[in-house]
Write a protein that holds these residues in place. Structure first.
Motif, PDB file in Angstrom:
ATOM      1  N   ASN A   1     167.165 -10.492 -20.939  1.00 56.99           N
ATOM      2  CA  ASN A   1     166.573  -9.163 -20.960  1.00 56.99           C
ATOM      3  C   ASN A   1     165.528  -9.127 -22.073  1.00 56.99           C
ATOM      4  OD1 ASN A   1     168.331  -8.004 -18.957  1.00 56.99           O
ATOM      5  ND2 ASN A   1     169.947  -8.008 -20.508  1.00 56.99           N
ATOM      6  N   VAL A   2     164.441  -8.399 -21.853  1.00 60.03           N
ATOM      7  CA  VAL A   2     163.373  -8.314 -22.851  1.00 60.03           C
ATOM      8  C   VAL A   2     163.005  -6.856 -23.075  1.00 60.03           C
ATOM      9  CG1 VAL A   2     161.021  -8.998 -23.470  1.00 60.03           C
ATOM     10  CG2 VAL A   2     162.455 -10.564 -22.136  1.00 60.03           C
ATOM     11  N   ALA A   3     162.990  -6.449 -24.340  1.00 54.67           N
ATOM     12  CA  ALA A   3     162.581  -5.095 -24.713  1.00 54.67           C
ATOM     13  C   ALA A   3     161.375  -5.187 -25.637  1.00 54.67           C
ATOM     14  CB  ALA A   3     163.720  -4.357 -25.401  1.00 54.67           C
ATOM     15  N   SER A   4     160.217  -4.792 -25.136  1.00 58.27           N
ATOM     16  CA  SER A   4     158.984  -4.833 -25.929  1.00 58.27           C
ATOM     17  C   SER A   4     158.755  -3.443 -26.519  1.00 58.27           C
ATOM     18  CB  SER A   4     157.806  -5.253 -25.045  1.00 58.27           C
ATOM     19  OG  SER A   4     156.624  -5.372 -25.798  1.00 58.27           O
ATOM     20  N   VAL A   5     158.738  -3.367 -27.846  1.00 60.28           N
ATOM     21  CA  VAL A   5     158.882  -2.094 -28.558  1.00 60.28           C
ATOM     22  C   VAL A   5     157.554  -1.574 -29.110  1.00 60.28           C
ATOM     23  CG1 VAL A   5     160.042  -0.976 -30.513  1.00 60.28           C
ATOM     24  CG2 VAL A   5     161.240  -2.737 -29.191  1.00 60.28           C
ATOM     25  N   ASN A   6     157.318  -0.285 -28.936  1.00 56.37           N
ATOM     26  CA  ASN A   6     156.244   0.411 -29.647  1.00 56.37           C
ATOM     27  C   ASN A   6     156.804   0.976 -30.951  1.00 56.37           C
ATOM     28  OD1 ASN A   6     153.917   0.341 -27.785  1.00 56.37           O
ATOM     29  ND2 ASN A   6     155.300   1.454 -26.422  1.00 56.37           N
ATOM     30  N   TYR A   7     155.970   1.013 -31.992  1.00 57.12           N
ATOM     31  CA  TYR A   7     156.418   1.547 -33.288  1.00 57.12           C
ATOM     32  C   TYR A   7     155.281   2.339 -33.932  1.00 57.12           C
ATOM     33  CZ  TYR A   7     154.026  -2.768 -34.800  1.00 57.12           C
ATOM     34  OH  TYR A   7     153.107  -3.785 -34.993  1.00 57.12           O
ATOM     35  N   ARG A   8     155.617   3.134 -34.934  1.00 60.83           N
ATOM     36  CA  ARG A   8     154.612   3.948 -35.629  1.00 60.83           C
ATOM     37  C   ARG A   8     153.668   3.034 -36.432  1.00 60.83           C
ATOM     38  NH1 ARG A   8     158.583   7.876 -38.742  1.00 60.83           N
ATOM     39  NH2 ARG A   8     159.850   5.969 -38.581  1.00 60.83           N
ATOM     40  N   LYS A   9     152.397   3.408 -36.464  1.00 57.07           N
ATOM     41  CA  LYS A   9     151.386   2.514 -37.007  1.00 57.07           C
ATOM     42  C   LYS A   9     150.689   3.100 -38.239  1.00 57.07           C
ATOM     43  CE  LYS A   9     150.353   0.772 -32.364  1.00 57.07           C
ATOM     44  NZ  LYS A   9     150.965   1.840 -31.567  1.00 57.07           N
ATOM     45  N   ALA A  10     150.157   2.170 -39.037  1.00 57.57           N
ATOM     46  CA  ALA A  10     149.318   2.524 -40.185  1.00 57.57           C
ATOM     47  C   ALA A  10     147.948   2.962 -39.655  1.00 57.57           C
ATOM     48  CB  ALA A  10     149.179   1.308 -41.097  1.00 57.57           C
ATOM     49  N   SER A  11     147.178   3.719 -40.416  1.00 58.76           N
ATOM     50  CA  SER A  11     147.486   4.112 -41.770  1.00 58.76           C
ATOM     51  C   SER A  11     148.214   5.461 -41.846  1.00 58.76           C
ATOM     52  CB  SER A  11     146.200   4.196 -42.587  1.00 58.76           C
ATOM     53  OG  SER A  11     145.309   5.125 -42.002  1.00 58.76           O
ATOM     54  N   LYS A  12     148.421   6.092 -40.681  1.00 57.02           N
ATOM     55  CA  LYS A  12     149.122   7.373 -40.665  1.00 57.02           C
ATOM     56  C   LYS A  12     150.549   7.200 -41.175  1.00 57.02           C
ATOM     57  CE  LYS A  12     150.513  11.223 -37.702  1.00 57.02           C
ATOM     58  NZ  LYS A  12     150.489  11.788 -36.325  1.00 57.02           N
ATOM     59  N   PHE A  13     151.202   6.126 -40.744  1.00 55.75           N
ATOM     60  CA  PHE A  13     152.574   5.863 -41.165  1.00 55.75           C
ATOM     61  C   PHE A  13     152.611   4.592 -42.003  1.00 55.75           C
ATOM     62  CE2 PHE A  13     152.892   8.172 -37.152  1.00 55.75           C
ATOM     63  CZ  PHE A  13     153.715   9.231 -37.522  1.00 55.75           C
TER      64      PHE A  13
ATOM     65  N   PRO B   1     158.415   1.886 -44.771  1.00 50.00           N
ATOM     66  CA  PRO B   1     159.126   1.098 -43.749  1.00 50.00           C
ATOM     67  C   PRO B   1     159.246   1.774 -42.393  1.00 50.00           C
ATOM     68  CG  PRO B   1     160.719   2.247 -45.098  1.00 50.00           C
ATOM     69  CD  PRO B   1     159.364   2.680 -45.583  1.00 50.00           C
ATOM     70  N   ALA B   2     158.293   2.625 -41.996  1.00 48.23           N
ATOM     71  CA  ALA B   2     158.400   3.336 -40.725  1.00 48.23           C
ATOM     72  C   ALA B   2     158.626   2.395 -39.536  1.00 48.23           C
ATOM     73  CB  ALA B   2     157.157   4.198 -40.507  1.00 48.23           C
ATOM     74  N   PRO B   3     157.840   1.313 -39.390  1.00 46.10           N
ATOM     75  CA  PRO B   3     158.077   0.422 -38.243  1.00 46.10           C
ATOM     76  C   PRO B   3     159.466  -0.229 -38.264  1.00 46.10           C
ATOM     77  CG  PRO B   3     155.924  -0.001 -39.217  1.00 46.10           C
ATOM     78  CD  PRO B   3     156.662   0.877 -40.165  1.00 46.10           C
ATOM     79  N   LEU B   4     159.978  -0.498 -39.464  1.00 46.48           N
ATOM     80  CA  LEU B   4     161.316  -1.077 -39.570  1.00 46.48           C
ATOM     81  C   LEU B   4     162.377  -0.096 -39.074  1.00 46.48           C
ATOM     82  CD1 LEU B   4     160.842  -2.550 -43.140  1.00 46.48           C
ATOM     83  CD2 LEU B   4     160.862  -3.846 -41.025  1.00 46.48           C
ATOM     84  N   GLU B   5     162.207   1.171 -39.421  1.00 43.64           N
ATOM     85  CA  GLU B   5     163.139   2.191 -38.955  1.00 43.64           C
ATOM     86  C   GLU B   5     163.066   2.317 -37.435  1.00 43.64           C
ATOM     87  OE1 GLU B   5     161.695   5.540 -41.066  1.00 43.64           O
ATOM     88  OE2 GLU B   5     162.539   4.924 -43.007  1.00 43.64           O
ATOM     89  N   ASP B   6     161.853   2.183 -36.892  1.00 44.09           N
ATOM     90  CA  ASP B   6     161.678   2.302 -35.442  1.00 44.09           C
ATOM     91  C   ASP B   6     162.380   1.162 -34.699  1.00 44.09           C
ATOM     92  OD1 ASP B   6     160.160   4.539 -35.957  1.00 44.09           O
ATOM     93  OD2 ASP B   6     158.251   3.455 -35.848  1.00 44.09           O
ATOM     94  N   VAL B   7     162.204  -0.050 -35.165  1.00 40.94           N
ATOM     95  CA  VAL B   7     162.851  -1.193 -34.505  1.00 40.94           C
ATOM     96  C   VAL B   7     164.367  -1.085 -34.631  1.00 40.94           C
ATOM     97  CG1 VAL B   7     163.107  -3.708 -34.518  1.00 40.94           C
ATOM     98  CG2 VAL B   7     160.843  -2.691 -34.800  1.00 40.94           C
ATOM     99  N   LYS B   8     164.830  -0.604 -35.773  1.00 41.36           N
ATOM    100  CA  LYS B   8     166.271  -0.387 -35.950  1.00 41.36           C
ATOM    101  C   LYS B   8     166.782   0.640 -34.944  1.00 41.36           C
ATOM    102  CE  LYS B   8     169.712   0.898 -39.455  1.00 41.36           C
ATOM    103  NZ  LYS B   8     169.927   1.301 -40.868  1.00 41.36           N
ATOM    104  N   ASN B   9     166.008   1.706 -34.731  1.00 42.88           N
ATOM    105  CA  ASN B   9     166.393   2.725 -33.752  1.00 42.88           C
ATOM    106  C   ASN B   9     166.359   2.170 -32.327  1.00 42.88           C
ATOM    107  OD1 ASN B   9     166.873   4.799 -35.593  1.00 42.88           O
ATOM    108  ND2 ASN B   9     164.733   5.449 -35.604  1.00 42.88           N
ATOM    109  N   ALA B  10     165.386   1.298 -32.057  1.00 45.44           N
ATOM    110  CA  ALA B  10     165.313   0.673 -30.737  1.00 45.44           C
ATOM    111  C   ALA B  10     166.537  -0.195 -30.488  1.00 45.44           C
ATOM    112  CB  ALA B  10     164.037  -0.155 -30.619  1.00 45.44           C
TER     113      ALA B  10
END
Length: 372
Positions: free
Chosen positions: A169-181, A184-193
């Protein structure tokens, strides 16, 4: 002939870097063009001697990625067996295939777009490629590149399709991006995924004891950091495509500004210069979190990478070796950033083979443990 030198040396500008990706990963096109030019010189007899000489030299250089790929492929499985101290994978012939260079990519698999976070700040989704095999299957979480500020889950989907057809199974993840975020915003997003996939494992047919993280470039920094810091026993390994592993060192030795202003990219993601926010650079360096309990790691990096220095992978490998963590660095002498743009190129074939071997070793070992 001058263009062919990009197969041997670092590209000095952004557009020549793009040319280097094409030259090294689609070599048959440039070999064909050069051959036609040699014939035209021979027919017209203008500059015949020097034109033929330069053409032959260019042909040889354009062919070097292919020749080197054959040599690396011959030893790849043996070296990975030694690196991960496991029994050989004998169910597949992991050799370089010349004819694949001229073949088209396979049709892409269909996928579901699933929302894993909905909040005031973000509405985040992932692309889920269901395994072609029945039952609960390992899940590979793919984290895209793009300097932490661009890119999306649909980046280079060919590998996702290939892995789904192999039974993952493959899950390709979108995450919050700089410079707005900022980190560790992307780290939190992947953890939530990861949490979302675990909670919905029954419907998605996921084996929650077997997650593997895979990241490209900036996504590789996120993948490595998550793999080394999350206290999740389900994460069994991490795959690093040309990622920045040492952010402090990387800031002090920036990329050629004619290719990319790497310091500005890091400042946008981490919230300032190293002098302003040194702790952000230290805490975002995967190298600093490698421990004796870290998961097996596969690194894939080209020595001619002009965006993320090859030395990042050398530094990471040394730390992994010092602590006895199973790891393998697939080093591609001709490769530059984005070397996996096509699965059929010299780099694409080798990196895909290395990933397949790595995943088989991880999942076979996991299956053996469950049976015990």
């Amino acid at each position: 002939m001058l263009l062919s030198l990009l197969a041997l040396f670092n590209a000095p500008t952004y557009h020549l870097w793009l040319a280097a990706v094409a030259i090294t990963e689609f070599p048959l096109i440039f070999i064909g063009i050069t051959f036609i030019l040699i014939l035209s010189v021979t027919i017209t007899r203008r500059f015949k001697s020097i034109g033929t000489f330069l053409g032959i030299i260019a042909l040889i250089i354009f062919s070097t990625p292919i020749a080197r790929a054959y040599l690396i492929a011959d030893n790849l499985e043996i070296e990975m067996d030694e690196a991960f101290k496991s029994s050989p994978v004998t169910s597949h012939n992991y050799k370089f295939n010349f004819w694949k260079l001229a073949s088209r990519e396979a049709d892409l698999s269909s996928y579901q777009t699933l929302r894993y976070v909905k909040s005031q700040d973000a509405d985040l989704t992932l692309d889920y490629y269901q395994s072609d095999s029945a039952g609960r299957r390992p899940c590979i979480i793919v984290i895209h590149g793009g300097s932490w500020s661009s890119g999306n889950s649909q980046q280079l989907p060919e590998l996702n399709t290939r892995l789904a057809k192999l039974g993952y199974n493959v899950a390709s993840v979108n995450y919050r991006k700089a410079s707005k975020f900022k980190s560790p915003a992307p780290l939190e997003d992947v953890k939530n995924a990861l949490s979302f996939l675990s909670k919905n494992a029954d419907n998605l047919h996921i084996d929650t004891t077997s997650f593997i993280l895979l990241g490209r470039s900036a996504g590789a920094q996120i993948a490595l950091l998550e793999a080394y810091t999350l206290k999740n026993k389900g994460i069994k390994g991490v795959i690093d495509f040309y990622g920045p592993a040492d952010m402090v060192w990387g800031y002090s030795v920036p990329a050629n500004p004619r290719v990319m202003n790497s310091q500005r990219v890091m400042e946008n993601y981490l919230g300032g210069t190293y002098k302003q926010v040194p702790e952000s650079y230290k805490s975002s360096s995967p190298l600093n979190y490698v421990s004796k309990n870290s998961v097996p790691t596969l690194m894939i990096h080209g020595k001619n990478d002009v965006l993320v220095s090859y030395q990042h992978s050398i530094h990471l490998q040394k730390k992994l070796n010092d602590l006895g963590i199973p790891n393998y660095l697939l080093s591609l002498p001709w490769g530059t950033h984005g070397l996996d743009y096509t699965l059929n190129g010299p780099s694409g074939q080798l990196s895909t083979n290395a990933i397949e071997i790595f995943l088989k070793k991880l999942t076979t070992e996991q299956s053996a443990v469950r049976q015990q």
